[in-house]
Design a protein around this motif. Sequence first.
Motif, PDB file in Angstrom:
ATOM      1  N   ASN A  38       0.817  -1.207   0.000  1.00 25.24           N
ATOM      2  CA  ASN A  38       0.000   0.000   0.000  1.00 25.24           C
ATOM      3  C   ASN A  38       0.854   1.261   0.000  1.00 25.24           C
ATOM      4  O   ASN A  38       0.456   2.277  -0.557  1.00 25.24           O
ATOM      5  CB  ASN A  38      -0.915   0.017   1.221  1.00 25.24           C
ATOM      6  N   PHE A  39       2.011   1.199   0.669  1.00 26.62           N
ATOM      7  CA  PHE A  39       2.850   2.391   0.705  1.00 26.62           C
ATOM      8  C   PHE A  39       3.700   2.532  -0.553  1.00 26.62           C
ATOM      9  O   PHE A  39       3.819   3.606  -1.117  1.00 26.62           O
ATOM     10  CB  PHE A  39       3.778   2.366   1.928  1.00 26.62           C
ATOM     11  N   SER A  40       4.304   1.416  -0.997  1.00 27.55           N
ATOM     12  CA  SER A  40       5.307   1.526  -2.062  1.00 27.55           C
ATOM     13  C   SER A  40       4.700   1.381  -3.444  1.00 27.55           C
ATOM     14  O   SER A  40       5.204   1.955  -4.397  1.00 27.55           O
ATOM     15  CB  SER A  40       6.384   0.462  -1.864  1.00 27.55           C
ATOM     16  N   GLY A  41       3.620   0.621  -3.560  1.00 23.74           N
ATOM     17  CA  GLY A  41       3.053   0.364  -4.861  1.00 23.74           C
ATOM     18  C   GLY A  41       3.757  -0.769  -5.598  1.00 23.74           C
ATOM     19  O   GLY A  41       3.502  -0.991  -6.767  1.00 23.74           O
ATOM     20  N   ILE A  42       4.626  -1.488  -4.906  1.00 26.90           N
ATOM     21  CA  ILE A  42       5.280  -2.654  -5.529  1.00 26.90           C
ATOM     22  C   ILE A  42       4.572  -3.886  -4.984  1.00 26.90           C
ATOM     23  O   ILE A  42       4.633  -4.182  -3.791  1.00 26.90           O
ATOM     24  CB  ILE A  42       6.775  -2.684  -5.184  1.00 26.90           C
ATOM     25  N   SER A  43       3.859  -4.623  -5.870  1.00 28.19           N
ATOM     26  CA  SER A  43       2.996  -5.670  -5.345  1.00 28.19           C
ATOM     27  C   SER A  43       3.779  -6.935  -5.012  1.00 28.19           C
ATOM     28  O   SER A  43       3.467  -7.624  -4.050  1.00 28.19           O
ATOM     29  CB  SER A  43       1.867  -5.968  -6.331  1.00 28.19           C
ATOM     30  N   GLN A  44       4.782  -7.276  -5.817  1.00 30.43           N
ATOM     31  CA  GLN A  44       5.553  -8.493  -5.556  1.00 30.43           C
ATOM     32  C   GLN A  44       7.040  -8.138  -5.457  1.00 30.43           C
ATOM     33  O   GLN A  44       7.780  -8.351  -6.408  1.00 30.43           O
ATOM     34  CB  GLN A  44       5.350  -9.494  -6.698  1.00 30.43           C
ATOM     35  N   PRO A  45       7.480  -7.578  -4.332  1.00 30.34           N
ATOM     36  CA  PRO A  45       8.894  -7.202  -4.269  1.00 30.34           C
ATOM     37  C   PRO A  45       9.791  -8.446  -4.306  1.00 30.34           C
ATOM     38  O   PRO A  45       9.456  -9.470  -3.712  1.00 30.34           O
ATOM     39  CB  PRO A  45       9.003  -6.455  -2.931  1.00 30.34           C
ATOM     40  N   SER A  46      10.892  -8.345  -5.051  1.00 34.98           N
ATOM     41  CA  SER A  46      11.796  -9.480  -5.149  1.00 34.98           C
ATOM     42  C   SER A  46      12.527  -9.664  -3.819  1.00 34.98           C
ATOM     43  O   SER A  46      12.513  -8.797  -2.958  1.00 34.98           O
ATOM     44  CB  SER A  46      12.800  -9.232  -6.273  1.00 34.98           C
ATOM     45  N   ASP A  47      13.192 -10.822  -3.671  1.00 36.34           N
ATOM     46  CA  ASP A  47      13.824 -11.151  -2.391  1.00 36.34           C
ATOM     47  C   ASP A  47      14.947 -10.190  -2.044  1.00 36.34           C
ATOM     48  O   ASP A  47      15.219  -9.925  -0.879  1.00 36.34           O
ATOM     49  CB  ASP A  47      14.364 -12.584  -2.446  1.00 36.34           C
ATOM     50  N   GLU A  48      15.630  -9.662  -3.088  1.00 44.01           N
ATOM     51  CA  GLU A  48      16.717  -8.706  -2.805  1.00 44.01           C
ATOM     52  C   GLU A  48      16.131  -7.375  -2.343  1.00 44.01           C
ATOM     53  O   GLU A  48      16.686  -6.700  -1.486  1.00 44.01           O
ATOM     54  CB  GLU A  48      17.583  -8.445  -4.051  1.00 44.01           C
ATOM     55  N   LEU A  49      14.990  -7.008  -2.959  1.00 44.39           N
ATOM     56  CA  LEU A  49      14.414  -5.680  -2.715  1.00 44.39           C
ATOM     57  C   LEU A  49      13.730  -5.616  -1.353  1.00 44.39           C
ATOM     58  O   LEU A  49      13.746  -4.581  -0.684  1.00 44.39           O
ATOM     59  CB  LEU A  49      13.405  -5.380  -3.825  1.00 44.39           C
ATOM     60  N   LEU A  50      13.160  -6.753  -0.925  1.00 46.76           N
ATOM     61  CA  LEU A  50      12.292  -6.745   0.247  1.00 46.76           C
ATOM     62  C   LEU A  50      12.962  -6.174   1.499  1.00 46.76           C
ATOM     63  O   LEU A  50      12.408  -5.273   2.136  1.00 46.76           O
ATOM     64  CB  LEU A  50      11.774  -8.168   0.486  1.00 46.76           C
ATOM     65  N   PRO A  51      14.187  -6.650   1.884  1.00 46.84           N
ATOM     66  CA  PRO A  51      14.787  -6.092   3.109  1.00 46.84           C
ATOM     67  C   PRO A  51      15.047  -4.591   2.994  1.00 46.84           C
ATOM     68  O   PRO A  51      14.830  -3.845   3.955  1.00 46.84           O
ATOM     69  CB  PRO A  51      16.105  -6.861   3.230  1.00 46.84           C
ATOM     70  N   ALA A  52      15.459  -4.155   1.797  1.00 49.40           N
ATOM     71  CA  ALA A  52      15.736  -2.734   1.599  1.00 49.40           C
ATOM     72  C   ALA A  52      14.468  -1.914   1.784  1.00 49.40           C
ATOM     73  O   ALA A  52      14.472  -0.862   2.445  1.00 49.40           O
ATOM     74  CB  ALA A  52      16.315  -2.491   0.205  1.00 49.40           C
TER      75      ALA A  52
END
Lengths: 342, 297
Positions: A38-52
């Motif tokens: 809801n905040f970022s607008g990225i529905s399926q963040p990849s595993d690398e992106l998620l922690p960031a």
Amino acid sequence: MIWQFLIRRLFLLLFVFFALTCFAFSLGHLFPGDPLTNFSGISQPSDELLPALVQQYQLEQGYLQQYFAFLSRILQGDWGLSLSSQQPIITELTQVFPATLELVAYALLISFVVGVPLGLIAAIKAQHWSGRFISGVAMVGYSVPIFWWALLMIMLFSITLGWLPTSGRISVLFEIPASTGFMLPDIMLSKQPYWQAAMIDALRHLLLPALVLATFPTTVMIRFTRDAMLGVWQQSYIKTARAKGLSRSQVLYRHGLRNAMMPVLRQLGLQFSTLVTLAMITELIFSWPGIGLWLLDSINQRNYPAIQGGLLVISTLVIMVNILMDILHTLLNPLARKQFNG
Amino acid sequence: MVKFHWLHSKAEHGPLYQLWSVFRQQHAAVLGLILFCFFALTALLGPLITPYDPYLQNPDALLVPPSWDEQGQVRFLLGTDDLGRDVLSRLIKGASYTFGIAIITVLGAMILGLLLGVLAGMSKGFRASAFNHMLDLALTIPSLLLAIIIVAILGPGLINTIWAIMLALLPQFVHGIRNAIQQQLEQDYVIAYRLDGANQLQILRNVVLPNIWEQLTILFSMALSTAILDIAALGFLGLGAQSPAAEWGVMVADALDLIYLAPWSIALPGLLIFVAVLSVNLVSDGLRAAIRKRQES
């Protein structure tokens, strides 16, 4: 004294902005679905992106840290991505927002030019048939549902008579580069050989939505000008001015209209928010690519980051106009200052 | 006009009678009241008087024009829509949706607003000031926009719309009731009553509440016209009542594709919304004028 007033208004503005951002922030959690999406607008963040992302949005921290992260992102212009188009929200907003402002501004202009003189006539000739007629028309215009009114106008002017186009801001034949986002100045600036034809086309597109949107503020203007003028006309300073030997029109303009415009100005600020809502419906019917159409589309598509951003922009606009009108009213009207100080 | 009565002075009648005697002199307002009663009755008796089931589809009579048209049929007085549903029945059913639900919504908002308004009006100092600022903030956001926001959170649907409009109408009720109460508290008779030893509750019950009912009716009628327009607009936008429902705004939205084929299917439900709102506004204006005259006399 006046500085004290301005500072108090400024504090109110800050408080309102704080409340609005709190509300917009809480929407991210209130909407169904994952707050991160809801905040970022990225529905399926990849595993690398998620922690960031979790780190950036402070989602592992408490609500207070999350709010501050949200606030700094809003101020930096990082409003997340649109779920449907994956474009930055802020870019889309800068494209659609001027279109709405343009429509609202022309509608307000029409309502001012038409509404104030009609309201004056209705007040002066209150017992005459013309005054009654104007009040009656204002009552009818006040009650008409805008979407139905817009459709009736389309049926009459576009379908039956075929005079005016029904949708969009300009025909797709014309290519106008967006520099300010406002159509008419953009056409002037474009320096294309066909700019005159484009101008006429844009005006033809503008006429119907602006007229439909102007209906409600015009009737409000008529009603309030009439009521204010009737109130002013009873005051003793009007009698004094008449007794001094001023003509009816002199009294009307110098003493009557100036004082009667004060409450009308105030109403203008209060009615602005209604105007913005009506603009949203008008945009939907005329496919006017403004913020209202964009926001309604976003609601239908459950595009939560866009809803969040759109609401923030619209409410900020409404509240800014309100506070500006309030300040203007106080600056122009000594009586309001006195009331405030007393 | 002042008339001299020996035995029968106007002041002997109750305030309600006085109000009515001023009100009925305004023809437009009386017309509005008649229309209002007509809509209220239709909303109440709707299911009993529809000639057909509003959701019954007649495959042999699609898009029949109204009966005054050459191709119209008398059995469908106002024609049928693209699924062969009788438009008259749907419009009658729509009265209980748009008009009836608007009344219920405004009543709910008024009761809540009365509670909060009394709390706000009777309190003083910092608490009242903070409350005022919150109210001013809420009042700047228009009811329809607020309703759109709430529907965006809760999701579309008729029940959610009712809650949303109720919440959206609340600030104006609280604001109006609080102002009315504070106006009353400044009156000399309240001070006199207080000097007699009345406490806050007694003042509220015996002096303030009986004196603000006129303002309450004005607030009610103003909110009602907003509520009708909002319910219809949300229905039209697809956020309120959902498609098969015979709500007037939804009916206009459903007929959008038929704007060339069947313009009456757009014109009729819209006309009813318009007349309903107009009747409420006429009553509201007449009431306001009558109350002003009564208080002056």
